[in-house]
Each structure stands twice: as structure tokens, then as C-alpha cells.
Design a protein around this motif. Structure first.
Motif, PDB file in Angstrom:
ATOM      1  N   VAL A   1      -0.775  10.572 -26.905  1.00 45.92           N
ATOM      2  CA  VAL A   1      -1.790  10.322 -27.926  1.00 45.92           C
ATOM      3  C   VAL A   1      -1.781   8.849 -28.321  1.00 45.92           C
ATOM      4  CG1 VAL A   1      -2.518  10.861 -30.277  1.00 45.92           C
ATOM      5  CG2 VAL A   1      -1.745  12.684 -28.782  1.00 45.92           C
TER       6      VAL A   1
ATOM      7  N   ALA B   1      -9.595   8.628 -37.600  1.00 49.36           N
ATOM      8  CA  ALA B   1      -8.618   9.714 -37.676  1.00 49.36           C
ATOM      9  C   ALA B   1      -9.133  10.961 -36.971  1.00 49.36           C
ATOM     10  CB  ALA B   1      -8.296  10.025 -39.128  1.00 49.36           C
ATOM     11  N   GLN B   2     -10.442  11.131 -36.936  1.00 46.05           N
ATOM     12  CA  GLN B   2     -11.028  12.274 -36.235  1.00 46.05           C
ATOM     13  C   GLN B   2     -10.788  12.156 -34.722  1.00 46.05           C
ATOM     14  OE1 GLN B   2     -15.223  12.699 -36.740  1.00 46.05           O
ATOM     15  NE2 GLN B   2     -15.295  14.718 -35.781  1.00 46.05           N
ATOM     16  N   GLN B   3     -10.849  10.945 -34.196  1.00 51.01           N
ATOM     17  CA  GLN B   3     -10.576  10.742 -32.771  1.00 51.01           C
ATOM     18  C   GLN B   3      -9.124  11.067 -32.445  1.00 51.01           C
ATOM     19  OE1 GLN B   3     -11.838   6.659 -32.481  1.00 51.01           O
ATOM     20  NE2 GLN B   3     -13.655   7.235 -31.289  1.00 51.01           N
ATOM     21  N   VAL B   4      -8.207  10.681 -33.341  1.00 53.24           N
ATOM     22  CA  VAL B   4      -6.791  10.987 -33.126  1.00 53.24           C
ATOM     23  C   VAL B   4      -6.579  12.500 -33.150  1.00 53.24           C
ATOM     24  CG1 VAL B   4      -4.461  10.710 -34.060  1.00 53.24           C
ATOM     25  CG2 VAL B   4      -6.028   8.777 -34.052  1.00 53.24           C
ATOM     26  N   ALA B   5      -7.223  13.184 -34.089  1.00 51.61           N
ATOM     27  CA  ALA B   5      -7.104  14.647 -34.162  1.00 51.61           C
ATOM     28  C   ALA B   5      -7.667  15.299 -32.901  1.00 51.61           C
ATOM     29  CB  ALA B   5      -7.824  15.164 -35.403  1.00 51.61           C
ATOM     30  N   GLN B   6      -8.774  14.769 -32.379  1.00 47.34           N
ATOM     31  CA  GLN B   6      -9.343  15.315 -31.149  1.00 47.34           C
ATOM     32  C   GLN B   6      -8.403  15.110 -29.963  1.00 47.34           C
ATOM     33  OE1 GLN B   6     -13.103  13.314 -30.877  1.00 47.34           O
ATOM     34  NE2 GLN B   6     -14.176  14.807 -32.162  1.00 47.34           N
TER      35      GLN B   6
ATOM     36  N   LYS C   1      -5.107  14.850 -30.138  1.00 42.45           N
ATOM     37  CA  LYS C   1      -3.979  15.772 -30.301  1.00 42.45           C
ATOM     38  C   LYS C   1      -4.376  17.187 -29.894  1.00 42.45           C
ATOM     39  CE  LYS C   1      -1.383  13.223 -33.739  1.00 42.45           C
ATOM     40  NZ  LYS C   1      -0.790  13.214 -35.070  1.00 42.45           N
ATOM     41  N   ALA C   2      -5.604  17.588 -30.226  1.00 38.24           N
ATOM     42  CA  ALA C   2      -6.077  18.912 -29.819  1.00 38.24           C
ATOM     43  C   ALA C   2      -6.241  18.978 -28.301  1.00 38.24           C
ATOM     44  CB  ALA C   2      -7.394  19.230 -30.517  1.00 38.24           C
TER      45      ALA C   2
ATOM     46  N   ASP D   1      -1.510  19.781 -31.478  1.00 35.99           N
ATOM     47  CA  ASP D   1      -1.840  20.320 -32.784  1.00 35.99           C
ATOM     48  C   ASP D   1      -1.306  21.738 -32.957  1.00 35.99           C
ATOM     49  OD1 ASP D   1      -3.524  21.375 -30.874  1.00 35.99           O
ATOM     50  OD2 ASP D   1      -5.243  21.519 -32.222  1.00 35.99           O
ATOM     51  N   LYS D   2      -0.792  22.329 -31.906  1.00 34.67           N
ATOM     52  CA  LYS D   2      -0.255  23.688 -31.961  1.00 34.67           C
ATOM     53  C   LYS D   2       1.246  23.617 -32.170  1.00 34.67           C
ATOM     54  CE  LYS D   2      -3.771  25.068 -28.745  1.00 34.67           C
ATOM     55  NZ  LYS D   2      -4.079  25.357 -27.364  1.00 34.67           N
TER      56      LYS D   2
END
Length: 86
Positions: free
Chosen positions: A35, A64-69, A71-72, A77-78
Motif C-alpha cells: 500500500v 485517504a479514500q484512495q488509500v482505503a481503496q 487497502k481493500a 482491510d480484513k
């Protein structure tokens, strides 16, 4: 001759264990991950072409949304739950 081959084969075992241990330590303790690498690539992609070709950085933030995407995407994210058999 057979004793020489046997000694060489037996010396491969500690060498293999040493290489595996060194590889494990390097992978576990070197900072960063997939990531962070992707975030770095995104930052580089946003800065290339900006600044009139003089290499000036004008925008280096990653949402931050791109980082979350990311990680998903990689499955970070699990949270893995460990049962009694781990």
C-alpha cells in the motif's frame, strides 16, 4: 568422494536455514508495504508533468479514500481472526 558429497549436503542445511532466517528478518523489519508503495507511485504520478517541466512538486497529497481503496484491493482491510488451531 562420497564422504565429501555427504559433508557438502549436510553443510547446505545450516546455509539454507541462515538464508531463510535472513530473508524473514529483512521482510519483517523493513518499513513499507504494497500500500505504501502504491501511495508513493500515486504521489509520483501526480507530480510528474507539473511544475512546467522543471521537476517542481506542487501537489503531493494522496486522498485517504484512495488509500482505503488500495487497502481493500490488497485485502489489508480484513482482519484475520485466529482460532485455536493457529
Amino acid at each position: 568422494m562420497w564422504s565429501y558429497i555427504l559433508k557438502r549436503i549436510l553443510l547446505m542445511i545450516p546455509t539454507l536455514i541462515g538464508v531463510l532466517t535472513l530473508t524473514f528478518v529483512v521482510i519483517q523489519f523493513v518499513p513499507g508495504g504494497p500500500v505504501e508503495q502504491a501511495v508513493h507511485d500515486l504521489r509520483r504520478g501526480q507530480t510528474e508533468g507539473s511544475g512546467g517541466g522543471f521537476g517542481l512538486r506542487t501537489h503531493t497529497g494522496v486522498d485517504a479514500q484512495q488509500v482505503a481503496q488500495l487497502k481493500a484491493l490488497y485485502g489489508f482491510d480484513k482482519h484475520r481472526r485466529c482460532n485455536a488451531m493457529c
